[in-house]
Enzyme design. Structure first.
Site, PDB file in Angstrom:
ATOM      1  N   ILE A 104      42.176  26.864  54.379  1.00 41.68           N
ATOM      2  CA  ILE A 104      42.136  28.347  53.978  1.00 41.68           C
ATOM      3  C   ILE A 104      43.194  29.164  54.839  1.00 41.68           C
ATOM      4  O   ILE A 104      44.180  29.927  54.347  1.00 41.68           O
ATOM      5  CB  ILE A 104      40.600  28.986  54.070  1.00 41.68           C
ATOM      6  CG1 ILE A 104      39.712  28.168  53.226  1.00 41.68           C
ATOM      7  CG2 ILE A 104      40.509  30.531  53.820  1.00 41.68           C
ATOM      8  CD1 ILE A 104      38.292  28.445  53.475  1.00 41.68           C
ATOM      9  N   CYS A 105      42.887  29.218  56.279  1.00 44.55           N
ATOM     10  CA  CYS A 105      43.823  30.227  56.925  1.00 44.55           C
ATOM     11  C   CYS A 105      45.086  29.862  57.307  1.00 44.55           C
ATOM     12  O   CYS A 105      45.833  30.575  57.570  1.00 44.55           O
ATOM     13  CB  CYS A 105      43.035  30.511  58.104  1.00 44.55           C
ATOM     14  SG  CYS A 105      41.328  31.362  57.880  1.00 44.55           S
ATOM     15  N   VAL A 106      45.331  28.371  57.034  1.00 44.58           N
ATOM     16  CA  VAL A 106      46.583  27.909  57.303  1.00 44.58           C
ATOM     17  C   VAL A 106      47.478  27.901  55.946  1.00 44.58           C
ATOM     18  O   VAL A 106      48.656  28.298  55.782  1.00 44.58           O
ATOM     19  CB  VAL A 106      46.477  26.704  57.942  1.00 44.58           C
ATOM     20  CG1 VAL A 106      48.049  25.949  58.236  1.00 44.58           C
ATOM     21  CG2 VAL A 106      45.953  26.848  59.470  1.00 44.58           C
TER      22      VAL A 106
END
Length: 259
Positions: A104-106
């Site tokens: 998700i965040c990467v």
């Protein structure tokens, strides 16, 4: 870019050993400090269960920690105005990214960075996700879009170029590499008593092991020529190491070397 390495977020991850991932992330921060590479830290929803970034980052990169971008919940960090401006303010086209979670965040900021023309390396061992399947698949997705999937060991080797320089020695210390004592013993497969010795001034040991990790120059040539010998470090509890090829002599004859 260090994305969402937070005390709460890490509890969501099960893709690989958390201690290994945490150690790789902190080493990445230390590499940046040693080489004066600018770092952008970001967190998501700090005031909720995700919590603060790891406290070690504050010790290693106090300025970046203080200036971290606190996102209120925006998934793609590049969609956050503060983070986007911080990335552009660095004035660099080559970026190294690690974070939690990989899926998700990467993934989403990396895909946008690639679309905007950045050369992006993703430190896979300094990132983690909910499952190994998810971690592996999303690394493949980013690679297909042009990201280089790498590890912290590859990154430090790429940036160091020469371990004998002051910066090279500083980076080696980050990884716990230390110079070995001046001599090792080679134990021949030809039978008891056939032992060879020579000084190894440039033998570096990998962390957590007694076996040679990196050898340079003449030593590398000598080790590459050995056949049928194991390596034993007398200072490491007579530890038997990897096997090579034929025996070589140290100028006196193997049988003349005392036990």
């Amino acid at each position: 870019m260090l994305i969402d390495h937070q005390v709460g977020t890490i509890t969501l991850t099960h893709s690989h050993d958390l201690n290994t991932m945490r150690d790789a992330s902190l080493k990445l921060a230390k590499i940046a400090r040693a080489l004066n590479i600018p770092v952008v830290l970001t967190s998501s929803m700090e005031d909720q269960f995700r919590g603060l970034p790891w406290p070690e980052f504050e010790q290693i990169l106090p300025e970046a920690f203080a200036a971290r971008i606190k996102r209120p919940g925006i998934v793609n960090a590049m969609h956050h105005d503060g983070f986007n401006k911080a990335v552009k303010a660095m004035g660099r086209k080559k970026l190294i990214v690690a974070g939690v979670t990989t899926e998700i965040c990467v993934t989403f900021p990396v895909l946008q960075m690639l679309d905007e023309g950045y050369d992006v390396q993703v430190a896979a061992d300094a990132s983690a996700s909910m499952t190994k399947t998810g971690h592996d698949l999303v690394l493949r997705r980013m690679e297909q879009h042009g990201a280089a999937i790498t590890t912290v060991y590859q990154i430090v080797s790429q940036l160091t170029l020469d371990w004998s320089t002051p910066k090279g020695r500083e980076l080696a210390a980050v990884f716990g590499w230390a110079r070995a004592p001046a001599q090792i013993t080679l134990v021949s497969s030809g039978g008891p008593g056939r032992r060879l010795r020579w000084p190894l001034p440039h033998l570096i040991f990998m962390p957590g092991t007694a076996h040679p990790g990196i050898v340079f120059g003449r030593v590398a040539d000598q080790l590459g020529a050995i056949r049928g010998c194991g390596v034993r470090q007398d200072w490491a509890g007579r530890c038997q190491g990897p096997r090579f090829g034929r025996p070589v002599h140290d100028g006196r004859g193997a049988d003349d070397v005392p036990d």
